[in-house]
Design a protein around this motif. Structure first.
Motif, PDB file in Angstrom:
ATOM      1  N   ARG A   2     -42.011  18.468  41.763  1.00 38.38           N
ATOM      2  CA  ARG A   2     -43.064  17.511  42.102  1.00 38.38           C
ATOM      3  C   ARG A   2     -42.616  16.076  41.802  1.00 38.38           C
ATOM      4  O   ARG A   2     -42.912  15.147  42.543  1.00 38.38           O
ATOM      5  CB  ARG A   2     -44.328  17.846  41.311  1.00 38.38           C
ATOM      6  N   ASP A   3     -41.893  15.884  40.714  1.00 34.59           N
ATOM      7  CA  ASP A   3     -41.500  14.536  40.299  1.00 34.59           C
ATOM      8  C   ASP A   3     -40.251  14.016  40.994  1.00 34.59           C
ATOM      9  O   ASP A   3     -39.925  12.835  40.863  1.00 34.59           O
ATOM     10  CB  ASP A   3     -41.290  14.496  38.783  1.00 34.59           C
ATOM     11  N   ASN A   4     -39.549  14.854  41.712  1.00 39.11           N
ATOM     12  CA  ASN A   4     -38.343  14.421  42.410  1.00 39.11           C
ATOM     13  C   ASN A   4     -38.688  13.285  43.370  1.00 39.11           C
ATOM     14  O   ASN A   4     -39.455  13.459  44.297  1.00 39.11           O
ATOM     15  CB  ASN A   4     -37.712  15.599  43.155  1.00 39.11           C
ATOM     16  N   GLY A   5     -38.149  12.091  43.102  1.00 40.72           N
ATOM     17  CA  GLY A   5     -38.430  10.931  43.936  1.00 40.72           C
ATOM     18  C   GLY A   5     -39.740  10.232  43.615  1.00 40.72           C
ATOM     19  O   GLY A   5     -40.128   9.292  44.303  1.00 40.72           O
ATOM     20  N   ASN A   6     -40.428  10.655  42.568  1.00 42.36           N
ATOM     21  CA  ASN A   6     -41.736  10.097  42.228  1.00 42.36           C
ATOM     22  C   ASN A   6     -41.739   9.726  40.748  1.00 42.36           C
ATOM     23  O   ASN A   6     -42.270  10.460  39.921  1.00 42.36           O
ATOM     24  CB  ASN A   6     -42.833  11.132  42.535  1.00 42.36           C
ATOM     25  N   ILE A   7     -41.126   8.597  40.402  1.00 40.96           N
ATOM     26  CA  ILE A   7     -40.980   8.230  38.989  1.00 40.96           C
ATOM     27  C   ILE A   7     -41.715   6.939  38.636  1.00 40.96           C
ATOM     28  O   ILE A   7     -41.295   6.196  37.766  1.00 40.96           O
ATOM     29  CB  ILE A   7     -39.493   8.119  38.590  1.00 40.96           C
ATOM     30  N   GLY A   8     -42.819   6.695  39.316  1.00 39.58           N
ATOM     31  CA  GLY A   8     -43.567   5.464  39.085  1.00 39.58           C
ATOM     32  C   GLY A   8     -43.882   5.199  37.628  1.00 39.58           C
ATOM     33  O   GLY A   8     -43.711   4.088  37.130  1.00 39.58           O
ATOM     34  N   GLY A   9     -44.330   6.224  36.907  1.00 39.02           N
ATOM     35  CA  GLY A   9     -44.643   6.050  35.491  1.00 39.02           C
ATOM     36  C   GLY A   9     -43.419   5.709  34.664  1.00 39.02           C
ATOM     37  O   GLY A   9     -43.475   4.896  33.739  1.00 39.02           O
ATOM     38  N   LEU A  10     -42.295   6.310  35.005  1.00 44.21           N
ATOM     39  CA  LEU A  10     -41.051   6.015  34.288  1.00 44.21           C
ATOM     40  C   LEU A  10     -40.545   4.612  34.611  1.00 44.21           C
ATOM     41  O   LEU A  10     -39.974   3.944  33.748  1.00 44.21           O
ATOM     42  CB  LEU A  10     -39.979   7.057  34.599  1.00 44.21           C
ATOM     43  N   GLU A  11     -40.758   4.157  35.828  1.00 46.60           N
ATOM     44  CA  GLU A  11     -40.357   2.797  36.183  1.00 46.60           C
ATOM     45  C   GLU A  11     -41.130   1.777  35.349  1.00 46.60           C
ATOM     46  O   GLU A  11     -40.568   0.772  34.912  1.00 46.60           O
ATOM     47  CB  GLU A  11     -40.573   2.541  37.677  1.00 46.60           C
ATOM     48  N   LYS A  12     -42.405   2.047  35.098  1.00 47.91           N
ATOM     49  CA  LYS A  12     -43.205   1.146  34.258  1.00 47.91           C
ATOM     50  C   LYS A  12     -42.673   1.134  32.820  1.00 47.91           C
ATOM     51  O   LYS A  12     -42.589   0.073  32.201  1.00 47.91           O
ATOM     52  CB  LYS A  12     -44.672   1.564  34.283  1.00 47.91           C
ATOM     53  N   LYS A  13     -42.324   2.319  32.293  1.00 48.24           N
ATOM     54  CA  LYS A  13     -41.749   2.381  30.945  1.00 48.24           C
ATOM     55  C   LYS A  13     -40.416   1.634  30.887  1.00 48.24           C
ATOM     56  O   LYS A  13     -40.124   0.934  29.916  1.00 48.24           O
ATOM     57  CB  LYS A  13     -41.531   3.841  30.513  1.00 48.24           C
ATOM     58  N   MET A  14     -39.607   1.787  31.941  1.00 46.38           N
ATOM     59  CA  MET A  14     -38.317   1.101  32.001  1.00 46.38           C
ATOM     60  C   MET A  14     -38.524  -0.408  32.057  1.00 46.38           C
ATOM     61  O   MET A  14     -37.860  -1.155  31.338  1.00 46.38           O
ATOM     62  CB  MET A  14     -37.520   1.581  33.212  1.00 46.38           C
ATOM     63  N   ASP A  15     -39.448  -0.859  32.902  1.00 46.01           N
ATOM     64  CA  ASP A  15     -39.715  -2.291  33.018  1.00 46.01           C
ATOM     65  C   ASP A  15     -40.103  -2.887  31.671  1.00 46.01           C
ATOM     66  O   ASP A  15     -39.684  -4.001  31.338  1.00 46.01           O
ATOM     67  CB  ASP A  15     -40.829  -2.561  34.039  1.00 46.01           C
ATOM     68  N   LYS A  16     -40.866  -2.156  30.894  1.00 45.25           N
ATOM     69  CA  LYS A  16     -41.288  -2.645  29.574  1.00 45.25           C
ATOM     70  C   LYS A  16     -40.077  -2.852  28.659  1.00 45.25           C
ATOM     71  O   LYS A  16     -39.959  -3.868  27.981  1.00 45.25           O
ATOM     72  CB  LYS A  16     -42.278  -1.646  28.962  1.00 45.25           C
ATOM     73  N   LYS A  17     -39.157  -1.876  28.660  1.00 42.48           N
ATOM     74  CA  LYS A  17     -37.943  -2.005  27.838  1.00 42.48           C
ATOM     75  C   LYS A  17     -37.072  -3.166  28.312  1.00 42.48           C
ATOM     76  O   LYS A  17     -36.545  -3.930  27.510  1.00 42.48           O
ATOM     77  CB  LYS A  17     -37.118  -0.714  27.888  1.00 42.48           C
ATOM     78  N   VAL A  18     -36.917  -3.282  29.618  1.00 43.86           N
ATOM     79  CA  VAL A  18     -36.058  -4.331  30.169  1.00 43.86           C
ATOM     80  C   VAL A  18     -36.660  -5.706  29.914  1.00 43.86           C
ATOM     81  O   VAL A  18     -35.939  -6.644  29.533  1.00 43.86           O
ATOM     82  CB  VAL A  18     -35.800  -4.095  31.673  1.00 43.86           C
ATOM     83  N   LYS A  19     -37.977  -5.845  30.076  1.00 43.07           N
ATOM     84  CA  LYS A  19     -38.634  -7.133  29.813  1.00 43.07           C
ATOM     85  C   LYS A  19     -38.426  -7.557  28.363  1.00 43.07           C
ATOM     86  O   LYS A  19     -38.155  -8.727  28.084  1.00 43.07           O
ATOM     87  CB  LYS A  19     -40.130  -7.048  30.118  1.00 43.07           C
ATOM     88  N   ALA A  20     -38.548  -6.620  27.441  1.00 41.89           N
ATOM     89  CA  ALA A  20     -38.337  -6.934  26.023  1.00 41.89           C
ATOM     90  C   ALA A  20     -36.904  -7.437  25.803  1.00 41.89           C
ATOM     91  O   ALA A  20     -36.673  -8.390  25.055  1.00 41.89           O
ATOM     92  CB  ALA A  20     -38.616  -5.716  25.151  1.00 41.89           C
ATOM     93  N   TRP A  21     -35.946  -6.816  26.475  1.00 39.14           N
ATOM     94  CA  TRP A  21     -34.549  -7.251  26.354  1.00 39.14           C
ATOM     95  C   TRP A  21     -34.342  -8.618  26.999  1.00 39.14           C
ATOM     96  O   TRP A  21     -33.634  -9.469  26.450  1.00 39.14           O
ATOM     97  CB  TRP A  21     -33.633  -6.209  26.996  1.00 39.14           C
ATOM     98  N   LEU A  22     -34.927  -8.841  28.150  1.00 39.73           N
ATOM     99  CA  LEU A  22     -34.765 -10.127  28.827  1.00 39.73           C
ATOM    100  C   LEU A  22     -35.328 -11.276  27.999  1.00 39.73           C
ATOM    101  O   LEU A  22     -34.799 -12.388  28.023  1.00 39.73           O
ATOM    102  CB  LEU A  22     -35.437 -10.096  30.200  1.00 39.73           C
ATOM    103  N   GLU A  23     -36.394 -10.995  27.252  1.00 43.97           N
ATOM    104  CA  GLU A  23     -36.979 -12.034  26.396  1.00 43.97           C
ATOM    105  C   GLU A  23     -36.136 -12.288  25.157  1.00 43.97           C
ATOM    106  O   GLU A  23     -36.114 -13.388  24.641  1.00 43.97           O
ATOM    107  CB  GLU A  23     -38.409 -11.618  25.996  1.00 43.97           C
ATOM    108  N   LYS A  24     -35.437 -11.241  24.686  1.00 45.63           N
ATOM    109  CA  LYS A  24     -34.548 -11.367  23.521  1.00 45.63           C
ATOM    110  C   LYS A  24     -33.251 -10.637  23.841  1.00 45.63           C
ATOM    111  O   LYS A  24     -33.036  -9.504  23.386  1.00 45.63           O
ATOM    112  CB  LYS A  24     -35.203 -10.755  22.283  1.00 45.63           C
ATOM    113  N   PRO A  25     -32.354 -11.240  24.595  1.00 43.62           N
ATOM    114  CA  PRO A  25     -31.157 -10.543  25.081  1.00 43.62           C
ATOM    115  C   PRO A  25     -30.191 -10.093  23.983  1.00 43.62           C
ATOM    116  O   PRO A  25     -29.322  -9.264  24.245  1.00 43.62           O
ATOM    117  CB  PRO A  25     -30.490 -11.553  26.008  1.00 43.62           C
ATOM    118  N   ASP A  26     -30.324 -10.581  22.775  1.00 43.14           N
ATOM    119  CA  ASP A  26     -29.426 -10.153  21.700  1.00 43.14           C
ATOM    120  C   ASP A  26     -29.846  -8.839  21.060  1.00 43.14           C
ATOM    121  O   ASP A  26     -29.140  -8.301  20.218  1.00 43.14           O
ATOM    122  CB  ASP A  26     -29.342 -11.243  20.623  1.00 43.14           C
ATOM    123  N   SER A  27     -31.017  -8.324  21.442  1.00 46.94           N
ATOM    124  CA  SER A  27     -31.507  -7.088  20.807  1.00 46.94           C
ATOM    125  C   SER A  27     -31.021  -5.862  21.533  1.00 46.94           C
ATOM    126  O   SER A  27     -30.509  -5.892  22.600  1.00 46.94           O
ATOM    127  CB  SER A  27     -33.024  -7.084  20.753  1.00 46.94           C
TER     128      SER A  27
END
Length: 170
Positions: free
Chosen positions: A145-170
Motif C-alpha cells: 500500500r505504501d509503495n510510492g505513497n510516502i507523504g507522511g515520511l516526506e513531512k518528517k524528512m522536511d522537518k529534519k532538513v529544515k532544522a539542519w538548514l537553519e543550523k548547518p553545523d548540527s
C-alpha cells in the motif's frame, strides 16, 4: 475416507495459514520504538549509505514502523524507510536517496542499541517473494500500500532538513 481427506486438507490449510507469521508475537505500530531505537535505526541507515550516494552535504533517514517482534532479546522492526541526501543550495529538494521497505534487527547493549541485521527486498522479479520472506503477511500488505505513497515520511524528512538548514553545523 473422502470426508477424512477433506478434513485433513482443511485443517492443514488452517494450520499453514496460522503459521504464516512464523509464530511471531507481533506488536503493531511503533509502541516498542524508543527515541534511542529510533536514532539507532536512522544512524545505521545513514552510515550504511554514506558512500553509496555522492555529492550531498548531509544525509537523513526517516521511517514508518509497521510493527515489531521480539525474540531472545532481539527486536525485529518491520518498516518503510526513506533516505535522502541534501545540499544547502537546494534546500528541501533531495539530491539522492531511496524509499523502500526494510527489516532491521537490534540488540540492546546497556543503554544503547546496536543493529545486528538489516534486510531490504531484492530488486525486480524477486521483490515480492523476498518481501514476503522478510515481513509477516499483514505488514506485506502495508508495504504494498505504501509503495510510492510516502507523504507522511516526506513531512518528517522536511522537518529534519529544515532544522539542519537553519543550523548547518548540527
Amino acid at each position: 475416507m473422502t470426508k477424512l481427506r477433506f478434513f485433513i486438507l482443511v485443517m492443514s490449510a488452517v494450520l499453514l495459514a496460522s503459521c504464516n507469521d512464523k509464530g511471531l508475537n507481533l506488536t503493531d505500530g511503533d509502541k516498542q520504538i524508543t527515541p534511542q531505537i529510533d536514532d539507532a535505526i536512522s544512524h545505521y541507515i545513514v552510515k550504511k549509505y554514506a558512500t553509496s550516494y555522492y555529492g550531498t552535504e548531509k544525509q537523513f533517514e526517516v521511517h514508518k514502523v509497521y510493527g515489531t517482534s521480539e525474540k531472545d532479546g532481539i527486536l525485529s522492526v518491520y518498516m518503510w524507510s526513506y533516505y535522502g541526501g541534501f545540499n544547502q543550495a537546494n534546500g528541501l529538494e533531495a539530491q539522492s536517496g531511496h524509499s523502500l521497505p526494510a527489516l532491521i534487527r537490534l540488540k540492546q547493549e546497556g543503554d544503547a542499541y546496536s543493529v545486528i541485521d538489516y534486510t531490504e527486498p531484492q530488486d525486480g522479479s524477486m521483490y515480492q517473494s523476498s518481501l514476503e520472506k522478510m515481513f509477516p503477511a499483514k505488514y506485506v500488505k502495508s508495504a504494498r500500500r505504501d509503495n510510492g505513497n510516502i507523504g507522511g515520511l516526506e513531512k518528517k524528512m522536511d522537518k529534519k532538513v529544515k532544522a539542519w538548514l537553519e543550523k548547518p553545523d548540527s
